[in-house]
Design an enzyme around this catalytic site. Structure first.
Site, PDB file in Angstrom:
ATOM      1  N   CYS A  23       0.905   2.985  12.346  1.00 19.77           N
ATOM      2  CA  CYS A  23       1.972   2.505  11.470  1.00 19.77           C
ATOM      3  C   CYS A  23       2.466   3.672  10.618  1.00 19.77           C
ATOM      4  O   CYS A  23       1.846   4.737  10.598  1.00 19.77           O
ATOM      5  CB  CYS A  23       1.486   1.351  10.590  1.00 19.77           C
ATOM      6  SG  CYS A  23       0.273   1.824   9.337  1.00 19.77           S
ATOM      7  N   HIS A  77       0.833  -1.198   0.000  1.00 21.89           N
ATOM      8  CA  HIS A  77       0.000   0.000   0.000  1.00 21.89           C
ATOM      9  C   HIS A  77       0.866   1.244   0.000  1.00 21.89           C
ATOM     10  O   HIS A  77       2.033   1.205   0.357  1.00 21.89           O
ATOM     11  CB  HIS A  77      -0.958   0.014   1.190  1.00 21.89           C
ATOM     12  CG  HIS A  77      -0.273  -0.080   2.523  1.00 21.89           C
ATOM     13  ND1 HIS A  77       0.163  -1.274   3.056  1.00 21.89           N
ATOM     14  CD2 HIS A  77       0.059   0.865   3.438  1.00 21.89           C
ATOM     15  CE1 HIS A  77       0.717  -1.064   4.231  1.00 21.89           C
ATOM     16  NE2 HIS A  77       0.680   0.229   4.492  1.00 21.89           N
TER      17      HIS A  77
END
Length: 689
Positions: free
Chosen positions: A185, A66
């Protein structure tokens, strides 16, 4: 949104890819780009950059490459179901379900919330099983659309509580433990929400009341203060610094990277519950955290950050707080020399205090080699130069005390500041210099931290942080330096200065190489700061050798941003649009001696960028020492050229290092691009087949 996040043309089932995960990433980039939602090359590079930071393989045979990138025109989800699983770095084995998430730079919160919903669903076994069982692209796309954009639900019954993103209280009994969790994250897209879902599911299964704050790209909804008051422990699962840590000061803590929360959610819930009743459990720091110290204050140190790491973090805190003293003091002194001449240092205090703008001084006499010498300038120029030099000297006089005081602050919080500062002043008094400041800062911080952990009677508790701890710590640390440690440390400092002063020829060049390598190794990290501290602390000695070391360190630190800027300008196709933009900014950052300007490049591709930068830094450091370049300013790069001599040699050393680094990193990235292109062409042929 004009288009759904996923459509059947963004799904491929039963794909056989020849190669490793890079070939799969290339195939995913081709799949998304084929719909016109992204530029293929930029998207593939963005996926690769994210993968280099953190492997995207997840438990259960899933991988989620991603990114957020300027190469993405419209948000998209791509699904590739592999016939033969490929290793994406997950501990439990290779992945066969590959879900690519491509978000535009500056994606709105609505897009991020939809992607968060998908990430949470990938923790659920039934959803993953349904994706594996799908027989057509239409079926698989519909399953994902149902998650990210579900049909409106029927209105809830009157009086039923609303479910929020933060609460996981289903199954919890009235006397159940109350836990908090924060997940985060680096990109804030996938792992943040998967970790939250994993912890929430585990809490429900165990009957624990859990409230989760996701610090991701979808925005942050902070915990309600009443919830924090009720909470008994906190889980922090993050790979980046989280915001608002001081809200939980003193709370039992379980901390890990975000991936552990995804794979070991039940175990982390059990650890947090156990920490509630464990007096030796790690706890969230209070004031020390604000100073940049360790995230926790461990009594035993057996779970989280060890003492070695805590001390290292405290040292970095001391250096970061010391730098403004060095920058202000050093630059003021350099300006004083520029205005009043270099001999202003010999008379600055007398001139600044005995004269004024209405009573300007004549040329002043000072002693040099036993003879009387007149200053180069007189009048207004001498007076202003003396004022600047005096202010700079006073600022530099705080250098060791600030270093020591803020190291102690990094370990113990506010109770460590006074004994740390006083210990640093004692180090200067006995001639122990910055080495003594390091020792006193650590000793004061550890002792103040231990005293803070004591539980005195209530009548004494209020006096502990403001009277008792500073008094006892200052007496013990100051006494140790004056009675026992001061002379050995002073001898060590004198020996170090004598060694540096005597360095010439080959030995000086070797020192320049070492300093250049250190400055470019971690670009603002502990090794870089150690070299910078070594140089700036030596400025207080005012010797030719200390000025040469400062020049070598500053020149080497300018190399990485300038080299990356040059590489992005010469070969822009090797970099993403975002990296090319960073490269434009890096010209100015490098010129100003801000090594951190190269961090985005190093983080995305450390194995190619860092060795290249170190090679150029070593060349620059060696040339600077070989030419005998000196810098009386501790910071500023090319903007303090007036304090650097000879400036031509300084520029030559920097240009040589920049060329070496830029050529090396460009060659390495070119080779990597050719390898990826070959893998991508193979993957494209496979997908097309």
């Amino acid at each position: 949104m004009s288009e759904p996040l996923i459509t059947p043309d963004l799904v491929r089932l039963g794909v056989e890819v020849t190669g490793d995960k890079h070939a799969v990433i290339a195939a995913m980039a081709d799949l998304v780009a084929s719909t016109g939602r992204a530029d293929r090359a930029g998207l593939q590079q963005a996926f690769e950059d994210r993968e280099a930071q953190f492997a995207t393989g997840m438990p259960g045979g899933i991988a989620i490459p991603h990114c957020r990138s300027a190469a993405v025109h419209e948000a998209a989800l791509g699904l590739i179901r592999l016939s033969t699983p490929v290793d994406f770095g997950s501990k439990d084995g290779p992945a066969d379900l590959i879900i690519g998430i491509a978000a535009p730079e500056g994606s709105g919160s609505e897009h991020m919330k939809l992607l968060a919903k998908l990430s949470r669903s990938l923790i659920k076994a039934d959803f993953v099983a349904a994706l594996r069982a799908a027989t057509t692209p239409e079926e698989a796309a519909a399953l994902i659309r149902e998650v990210v954009d579900p049909a409106p639900a029927a209105p809830a019954a009157t009086g039923s509580p609303a479910t929020t993103d933060q609460d996981s209280t289903v199954g919890a009994t009235p006397d159940a433990p109350v836990l908090l969790a924060i997940t985060s994250c680096p990109t804030g897209i996938a792992h943040t929400y998967m970790a939250a879902e994993s912890l929430e599911q585990a809490a429900k299964d165990k009957g624990v009341e859990l409230h989760v704050e996701t610090q991701g790209s979808g925005g942050i909804t902070p915990f309600d203060p009443d919830t924090i008051k009720r909470a008994q422990a906190i889980i922090i699962a993050a790979d980046v610094n989280i915001s608002g840590r001081d809200r939980f000061a003193g709370m039992p803590l379980v901390e890990s990277g975000v991936k552990r929360a995804i794979s070991e959610g039940p175990k982390m819930i059990d650890e947090a519950v156990a920490a509630i009743h464990d007096p030796d459990a790690d706890r969230v720091a209070g004031a020390a955290s604000a100073g940049g110290s360790s995230a926790s204050t461990p009594a035993s140190g057996h779970h989280q950050v060890g003492w070695g790491k805590r001390i290292q973090q405290a040292l970095m805190t001391g250096v970061s707080y010391m730098i403004p003293f060095v920058a202000a003091g050093g630059l003021l002194m350099a300006l004083g020399f520029l205005v009043g001449g270099y001999d202003v240092a010999f008379v600055s205090n007398d001139v600044a205090t005995k004269f004024s703008l209405w009573n300007l001084p004549d040329a002043q006499t000072y002693q040099q080699n036993g003879a009387d010498v007149l200053t180069q300038y007189a009048g207004l120029r001498l007076y202003l130069g003396a004022v600047l030099a005096t202010l700079g000297g006073l600022g530099m006089g705080f250098l060791v005390a600030a270093l020591s005081g803020y190291i102690a602050f990094g370990l113990a919080g506010r109770p460590g500041i006074a004994p740390g500062f006083i210990g640093g002043a004692v180090s200067v008094l006995v001639g122990a210099g910055f080495i003594g400041g390091l020792v006193t800062g650590i000793l004061a911080g550890l002792l103040a931290l231990w005293l803070s952990s004591l539980k005195p009677p209530r009548w004494l508790a209020g006096l502990m942080p403001v009277v008792i701890i500073p008094l006892v710590t200052t007496f013990v640390v100051g006494g140790l330096i004056l009675l026992f440690l001061g002379r050995p440390l002073a001898a060590l400092m004198t020996g170090l200065q004598d060694t540096l002063t005597g360095m010439t020829g080959t030995s000086a060049i070797l020192l320049g190489i070492i300093l250049g390598l250190m400055m470019c190794f971690d670009l603002g990290g502990p090794v870089n700061k150690a070299a910078y501290l070594f140089a700036t602390a030596g400025l207080s000695a005012g010797t030719e050798a200390s000025w040469q070391i400062m020049a070598a360190v500053m020149a080497s630190g300018m190399v990485p941003p300038l080299a990356m800027a040059l590489s992005t300008a010469v070969r822009p196709k090797l970099y993403t649009p975002a990296e090319r933009e960073n490269g434009t900014t890096a010209w100015l950052l490098g010129a100003a001696f801000i090594s951190e300007g190269a961090i985005p490049f190093a983080a995305a591709d450390p194995l190619r960028v860092i060795p290249s930068m170190m090679a150029g830094g070593a060349v620059t450091g060696a040339l600077s020492m070989a030419f005998g370049v000196t810098s009386k300013a501790p910071h500023g790069g090319i903007f303090v050229a007036f304090a650097i001599e000879p400036i031509w040699a300084y520029v030559v050393a920097i240009v040589a290092g920049v060329l070496v680094s830029a050529l090396a990193v460009t060659a390495l990235k070119q080779q990597a691009a050719r390898s990826r292109k070959a893998a991508g062409d193979s993957a494209v042929e496979t997908v097309a087949a």
